[in-house]
Design a protein around this motif. Structure first.
Motif, PDB file in Angstrom:
ATOM      1  N   MET A   1      10.774  -1.243-111.100  1.00  0.00           N
ATOM      2  CA  MET A   1      11.660  -0.096-111.101  1.00  0.00           C
ATOM      3  C   MET A   1      13.083  -0.580-111.335  1.00  0.00           C
ATOM      4  N   THR A   2      13.859   0.232-112.059  1.00  0.00           N
ATOM      5  CA  THR A   2      15.223  -0.157-112.375  1.00  0.00           C
ATOM      6  C   THR A   2      16.216   0.631-111.537  1.00  0.00           C
ATOM      7  N   ASP A   3      17.462   0.185-111.610  1.00  0.00           N
ATOM      8  CA  ASP A   3      18.545   0.905-110.946  1.00  0.00           C
ATOM      9  C   ASP A   3      19.283   1.810-111.930  1.00  0.00           C
ATOM     10  N   THR A   4      18.785   1.900-113.160  1.00  0.00           N
ATOM     11  CA  THR A   4      19.403   2.736-114.179  1.00  0.00           C
ATOM     12  C   THR A   4      19.372   4.188-113.737  1.00  0.00           C
ATOM     13  N   PRO A   5      20.515   4.882-113.803  1.00  0.00           N
ATOM     14  CA  PRO A   5      20.497   6.311-113.481  1.00  0.00           C
ATOM     15  C   PRO A   5      19.535   7.052-114.411  1.00  0.00           C
ATOM     16  N   VAL A   6      18.762   7.941-113.851  1.00  0.00           N
ATOM     17  CA  VAL A   6      17.766   8.676-114.631  1.00  0.00           C
ATOM     18  C   VAL A   6      18.420   9.411-115.797  1.00  0.00           C
ATOM     19  N   ALA A   7      19.598   9.957-115.593  1.00  0.00           N
ATOM     20  CA  ALA A   7      20.287  10.717-116.643  1.00  0.00           C
ATOM     21  C   ALA A   7      20.660   9.850-117.846  1.00  0.00           C
ATOM     22  N   GLN A  40      10.715  10.924-104.839  1.00  0.00           N
ATOM     23  CA  GLN A  40      11.925  11.573-105.344  1.00  0.00           C
ATOM     24  C   GLN A  40      12.310  11.008-106.705  1.00  0.00           C
ATOM     25  N   ARG A  41      12.258   9.686-106.836  1.00  0.00           N
ATOM     26  CA  ARG A  41      12.582   9.052-108.128  1.00  0.00           C
ATOM     27  C   ARG A  41      11.593   9.534-109.181  1.00  0.00           C
ATOM     28  N   GLY A  42      10.325   9.593-108.844  1.00  0.00           N
ATOM     29  CA  GLY A  42       9.310  10.072-109.779  1.00  0.00           C
ATOM     30  C   GLY A  42       9.560  11.504-110.204  1.00  0.00           C
ATOM     31  N   SER A  43       9.967  12.331-109.277  1.00  0.00           N
ATOM     32  CA  SER A  43      10.278  13.724-109.589  1.00  0.00           C
ATOM     33  C   SER A  43      11.448  13.810-110.568  1.00  0.00           C
ATOM     34  N   ASP A  44      12.472  12.999-110.328  1.00  0.00           N
ATOM     35  CA  ASP A  44      13.629  12.973-111.226  1.00  0.00           C
ATOM     36  C   ASP A  44      13.234  12.468-112.618  1.00  0.00           C
ATOM     37  N   LEU A  45      12.383  11.445-112.658  1.00  0.00           N
ATOM     38  CA  LEU A  45      11.924  10.892-113.937  1.00  0.00           C
ATOM     39  C   LEU A  45      11.083  11.914-114.705  1.00  0.00           C
ATOM     40  N   ARG A  46      10.208  12.623-113.994  1.00  0.00           N
ATOM     41  CA  ARG A  46       9.376  13.653-114.633  1.00  0.00           C
ATOM     42  C   ARG A  46      10.251  14.727-115.267  1.00  0.00           C
ATOM     43  N   LYS A  47      11.269  15.145-114.536  1.00  0.00           N
ATOM     44  CA  LYS A  47      12.195  16.168-115.053  1.00  0.00           C
ATOM     45  C   LYS A  47      12.911  15.657-116.293  1.00  0.00           C
ATOM     46  N   ARG A  48      13.346  14.403-116.269  1.00  0.00           N
ATOM     47  CA  ARG A  48      14.025  13.813-117.429  1.00  0.00           C
ATOM     48  C   ARG A  48      13.097  13.817-118.644  1.00  0.00           C
ATOM     49  N   CYS A  49      11.854  13.423-118.454  1.00  0.00           N
ATOM     50  CA  CYS A  49      10.883  13.418-119.558  1.00  0.00           C
ATOM     51  C   CYS A  49      10.676  14.830-120.099  1.00  0.00           C
ATOM     52  N   GLU A  50      10.519  15.795-119.213  1.00  0.00           N
ATOM     53  CA  GLU A  50      10.336  17.184-119.648  1.00  0.00           C
ATOM     54  C   GLU A  50      11.547  17.670-120.447  1.00  0.00           C
ATOM     55  N   ASP A  51      12.744  17.359-119.974  1.00  0.00           N
ATOM     56  CA  ASP A  51      13.960  17.795-120.661  1.00  0.00           C
ATOM     57  C   ASP A  51      14.075  17.158-122.048  1.00  0.00           C
ATOM     58  N   LYS A  52      13.776  15.857-122.146  1.00  0.00           N
ATOM     59  CA  LYS A  52      13.864  15.167-123.437  1.00  0.00           C
ATOM     60  C   LYS A  52      12.814  15.710-124.405  1.00  0.00           C
ATOM     61  N   LEU A  53      11.618  16.002-123.922  1.00  0.00           N
ATOM     62  CA  LEU A  53      10.586  16.586-124.784  1.00  0.00           C
ATOM     63  C   LEU A  53      10.995  17.972-125.262  1.00  0.00           C
ATOM     64  N   LYS A  54      11.574  18.759-124.367  1.00  0.00           N
ATOM     65  CA  LYS A  54      12.015  20.104-124.751  1.00  0.00           C
ATOM     66  C   LYS A  54      13.103  20.025-125.820  1.00  0.00           C
TER      67      LYS A  54
END
Length: 80
Positions: A1-7, A40-54
């Protein structure tokens, strides 16, 4: 796991880290506090993936092709 901000992550980076998070959670070998943090990190990552796909879907949907396969204009994307 990285420390890179999900955004700041690309779709590919977020997806790879999400897979790591899921693997760790499925093993069940992490303490409860760490599991909550991972969830929580997984939830944030899932949201990021969904947003990028959209975003990608909207870009593709906005381009239409005519009978010759040439871009013929921009079509409004549903919901925008």
């Amino acid at each position: 796991m990285t420390d890179t901000p999900v955004a700041d992550m690309s779709f590919e980076q977020a997806m790879a880290e999400l897979e790591q998070v899921v693997t760790q959670l499925e093993r069940g070998e992490v303490p409860l506090d760490e599991s909550i943090r991972l969830y929580q990190r997984g939830s944030d990552l899932r949201k990021r993936c969904e947003d990028k796909l959209k975003e990608a879907e909207e870009k593709v949907a906005a381009i239409t092709l005519d009978a010759k396969g040439e871009p013929s204009g921009v079509t409004p994307v549903e919901g925008l």
